[in-house]
Design an enzyme around this catalytic site. Structure first.
Site, PDB file in Angstrom:
ATOM      1  N   TYR A 150      -2.935  22.079 -25.603  1.00  0.00           N
ATOM      2  CA  TYR A 150      -1.748  22.511 -25.134  1.00  0.00           C
ATOM      3  C   TYR A 150      -1.714  24.073 -25.157  1.00  0.00           C
ATOM      4  O   TYR A 150      -1.582  24.800 -25.971  1.00  0.00           O
ATOM      5  CB  TYR A 150      -0.495  22.149 -26.214  1.00  0.00           C
ATOM      6  CG  TYR A 150       0.934  22.118 -26.038  1.00  0.00           C
ATOM      7  CD1 TYR A 150       1.439  22.919 -24.891  1.00  0.00           C
ATOM      8  CD2 TYR A 150       1.908  21.498 -26.401  1.00  0.00           C
ATOM      9  CE1 TYR A 150       2.742  22.926 -24.422  1.00  0.00           C
ATOM     10  CE2 TYR A 150       3.296  21.452 -26.183  1.00  0.00           C
ATOM     11  CZ  TYR A 150       3.647  22.181 -25.054  1.00  0.00           C
ATOM     12  OH  TYR A 150       5.014  22.237 -24.758  1.00  0.00           O
ATOM     13  N   LYS A 198       2.158  25.487 -20.906  1.00  0.00           N
ATOM     14  CA  LYS A 198       3.513  25.689 -20.997  1.00  0.00           C
ATOM     15  C   LYS A 198       3.767  26.780 -19.865  1.00  0.00           C
ATOM     16  O   LYS A 198       3.262  27.923 -20.066  1.00  0.00           O
ATOM     17  CB  LYS A 198       3.929  25.869 -22.498  1.00  0.00           C
ATOM     18  CG  LYS A 198       5.133  26.583 -22.690  1.00  0.00           C
ATOM     19  CD  LYS A 198       6.143  25.531 -22.457  1.00  0.00           C
ATOM     20  CE  LYS A 198       6.014  24.421 -22.983  1.00  0.00           C
ATOM     21  NZ  LYS A 198       7.102  23.526 -23.002  1.00  0.00           N
ATOM     22  N   ASP A 227       4.619  22.632 -17.559  1.00  0.00           N
ATOM     23  CA  ASP A 227       5.909  22.212 -17.856  1.00  0.00           C
ATOM     24  C   ASP A 227       6.798  23.484 -18.168  1.00  0.00           C
ATOM     25  O   ASP A 227       6.527  24.270 -19.242  1.00  0.00           O
ATOM     26  CB  ASP A 227       5.934  21.525 -19.505  1.00  0.00           C
ATOM     27  CG  ASP A 227       7.125  21.450 -20.078  1.00  0.00           C
ATOM     28  OD1 ASP A 227       8.365  21.575 -19.621  1.00  0.00           O
ATOM     29  OD2 ASP A 227       7.166  21.220 -21.518  1.00  0.00           O
ATOM     30  N   ASN A 283      10.940  15.773 -21.193  1.00  0.00           N
ATOM     31  CA  ASN A 283      11.617  15.704 -22.466  1.00  0.00           C
ATOM     32  C   ASN A 283      12.702  16.567 -22.836  1.00  0.00           C
ATOM     33  O   ASN A 283      13.313  16.447 -23.840  1.00  0.00           O
ATOM     34  CB  ASN A 283      10.438  16.004 -23.465  1.00  0.00           C
ATOM     35  CG  ASN A 283      10.130  17.539 -23.534  1.00  0.00           C
ATOM     36  OD1 ASN A 283       9.088  17.911 -22.837  1.00  0.00           O
ATOM     37  ND2 ASN A 283      10.791  18.369 -24.437  1.00  0.00           N
ATOM     38  N   HIS A 334       5.903  14.091 -26.466  1.00  0.00           N
ATOM     39  CA  HIS A 334       6.508  15.578 -26.594  1.00  0.00           C
ATOM     40  C   HIS A 334       6.026  15.903 -28.177  1.00  0.00           C
ATOM     41  O   HIS A 334       5.858  15.156 -29.131  1.00  0.00           O
ATOM     42  CB  HIS A 334       7.769  15.632 -26.487  1.00  0.00           C
ATOM     43  CG  HIS A 334       8.323  16.688 -26.821  1.00  0.00           C
ATOM     44  ND1 HIS A 334       9.107  16.756 -28.314  1.00  0.00           N
ATOM     45  CD2 HIS A 334       8.668  18.038 -26.543  1.00  0.00           C
ATOM     46  CE1 HIS A 334       9.639  18.105 -28.476  1.00  0.00           C
ATOM     47  NE2 HIS A 334       9.345  18.822 -27.282  1.00  0.00           N
TER      48      HIS A 334
HETATM   49  O1  GKR Z   1       7.094  25.211 -28.335  1.00  0.00           O
HETATM   50  O2  GKR Z   1       7.807  26.695 -27.176  1.00  0.00           O
HETATM   51  C1  GKR Z   1       7.354  25.683 -27.398  1.00  0.00           C
HETATM   52  C2  GKR Z   1       7.793  24.411 -26.512  1.00  0.00           C
HETATM   53  O3  GKR Z   1       8.584  24.712 -25.453  1.00  0.00           O
HETATM   54  C3  GKR Z   1       8.654  23.237 -27.233  1.00  0.00           C
HETATM   55  O4  GKR Z   1       9.631  23.829 -27.815  1.00  0.00           O
HETATM   56  C4  GKR Z   1       9.086  22.266 -26.191  1.00  0.00           C
HETATM   57  O5  GKR Z   1      10.021  21.572 -26.901  1.00  0.00           O
HETATM   58  O6  GKR Z   1       6.658  21.560 -26.168  1.00  0.00           O
HETATM   59  C5  GKR Z   1       7.961  21.327 -25.736  1.00  0.00           C
HETATM   60  C6  GKR Z   1       8.269  20.736 -24.398  1.00  0.00           C
HETATM   61  O7  GKR Z   1       7.324  19.957 -24.022  1.00  0.00           O
HETATM   62  O8  GKR Z   1       9.059  20.935 -23.820  1.00  0.00           O
HETATM   63 MG    MG Z   2       8.262  19.463 -22.317  1.00  0.00          MG
END
Ligand code: GKR
Ligand code: MG
Length: 439
Positions: A150, A198, A227, A283, A334
């Site tokens: 990730y 991300k 994502d 998600n 998720h």
């Molecule tokens: O950790 O910033 C983060 C992610 O954006 C998380 O809060 C998300 O809920 O990993 C998550 C996702 O897949 O959307």
């Molecule tokens: Mg997500």
């Protein structure tokens, strides 16, 4: 086996400055470790979201729990459902994560609270019978749970504050080259065989370039997903889908590119019209069973990212697996910042689900040994997977010294909820606001 006590351990764990469309991660992420004691001397544990609200909700559930048989989970669920009905019907808003970071939407609090208790009860049952938790759920579809690398755009820093500041293991990553480096480091250490980026942080052109660079570096054997947590308009989502048609094919996906099921449906329709079959995953728009009929009817989502923490626990996870298979939907998982207890709950969930067909997300590489709360330290990965140990329940025991240390740290922190937007204003740009769509 009756519950005689409920112990709640709020903890703060060092977290690097990771970026997402929600903003910036604070120097410490918050979690709650839950533990039940039973009249047979057996304890069960689980891990859930942290901070004031989740803690208060668990505290409020104590009354329902003391004296209850750990096997009677359905009647407990019925009580939570009735309470949810009473407290949330007519309340404005929805259960999506469009405007709330996971764990902060008050509308899914009953489901989250029940899940934390259910997992602790199942852990106690598994310990009493000396059976791994996934075997209590009907046995294993697989004996190890695959996870994906990730990757996050991030600022310099390893998390923590003052004397507790941590080394910056992965370094700053705000360019495609730096993300490729991060991927190498993480894959080398954990052996992951799928990659998630991300997004929703840099200009979409740069994020497209990042995915292309990852593809060039790792080839089609490592499926890619991106994502942006709804940061893009329908137009931008379609454009990115077109640009990355090749890179996201072969087991990859496009996750929550824009907000809302209608928007996702439009993106899917336009990509299909272009001959691009990249599946859309969610998600954010799909966080509960109630979202599935509409998502399916619109053709908005082809892969559901489950999460036992807010879908209602491990039995709900299996029900979702069945639902997805009947509807021809894919299933992935998720994550949010978490420790070893959650990692094991996710691993047991993944092991029990016959139709889970993508490696699960995990934030685990972003946390370190110093913050682990399970005895014996960090959970090992083998080729990107977590093996199900031949031990009762989740297969982990709590380290009470660590819980005390991380609890002290929690007490000293000035904040009691995750607020990535505030953090972004504090450390990066005083005028930053979460705007959707940003691009
Ligand atoms: O950790 O910033 C983060 C992610 O954006 C998380 O809060 C998300 O809920 O990993 C998550 C996702 O897949 O959307
Ligand atoms: Mg997500």
């Amino acid at each position: 086996m009756k519950i005689t006590a409920l112990h709640l351990y709020p903890v703060a764990i060092a977290d690097p400055p990771l970026r997402s469309s929600y903003g910036l991660h604070a120097p410490y992420a918050l979690r709650t470790i839950v533990e039940i004691e039973t009249d047979e001397g057996i304890r069960g544990c689980s891990e859930t979201y942290g901070g004031e609200q989740p803690l208060a909700q668990l505290q409020a559930a104590r009354e329902k729990l003391i004296g209850r048989d750990v096997f009677q989970l359905t009647s407990l669920l019925m009580e939570f459902e009735a309470q949810a009905q009473q407290e949330t019907s007519g309340v404005e808003g929805d259960r999506s994560q469009t405007w709330h970071v996971p764990g902060e939407n008050p509308l899914d609090r009953h489901s989250r609270t029940f899940a934390a208790i259910e997992i602790a009860c199942l852990d106690a049952i598994g310990k009493a019978w000396n059976k791994p938790l996934c075997d209590l759920l009907g046995g294993r579809a697989r004996s190890e749970a695959p996870f994906s690398a990730y990757l996050f755009y991030k600022h310099r820093g390893g998390g923590g504050l003052g004397e507790d500041e941590r080394p910056d293991e992965y370094g700053e990553a705000l360019t495609p080259e730096a993300i490729v480096r991060q991927a190498h480091q993480m894959i080398q250490k954990y052996g992951f065989r799928e990659i998630k980026l991300k997004g929703g942080v840099l200009d979409p052109e740069l994020e497209v370039e990042t995915i292309r660079a990852l593809r060039r570096e790792f080839g089609p054997a490592l499926p890619l997903r991106i994502d942006p947590n709804c940061a893009w308009s329908v137009e931008t989502s379609v454009k990115v889908g077109q640009q990355l048609a090749e890179e996201l094919s072969g087991g990859g996906y496009l996750e929550d590119p824009c907000a809302g099921l209608e928007g996702m449906a439009e993106v899917r329709k336009r990509l299909l019209a272009d001959g691009i079959s990249t599946p859309l995953a969610s998600n954010v728009a799909v966080t509960s069973f109630a979202h599935i009929p509409q998502a399916w009817k619109l053709g908005a989502v082809q892969i559901v990212l489950s999460d036992p923490h807010y879908w209602g626990g491990l039995r709900a996870q299996l029900q979702l697996d069945h639902f997805c298979s009947v509807l021809g939907l894919g299933l992935s998982m998720h994550s949010n910042n978490h420790l070893g207890v959650s990692l094991m709950a996710m691993a047991h969930a993944a092991a029990a689900c016959p139709h889970l067909n993508f490696a699960c997300d995990t934030h685990y590489p972003w946390q370190t040994e110093q913050d682990e709360v399970v005895l014996g330290g960090r959970i090992p990965f083998h080729n990107g997977s977590v093996r199900i140990p031949e031990k009762g329940g989740l297969g982990v025991e709590l380290d009470y010294d660590q819980l005390a240390r991380l609890g002290e740290r929690y007490e000293k922190l000035p904040y009691r909820k995750r607020d990535d937007e505030a953090e972004m204003r504090k450390r990066v740009d005083p005028n930053w606001r979460r705007v959707l769509p940003r691009w």
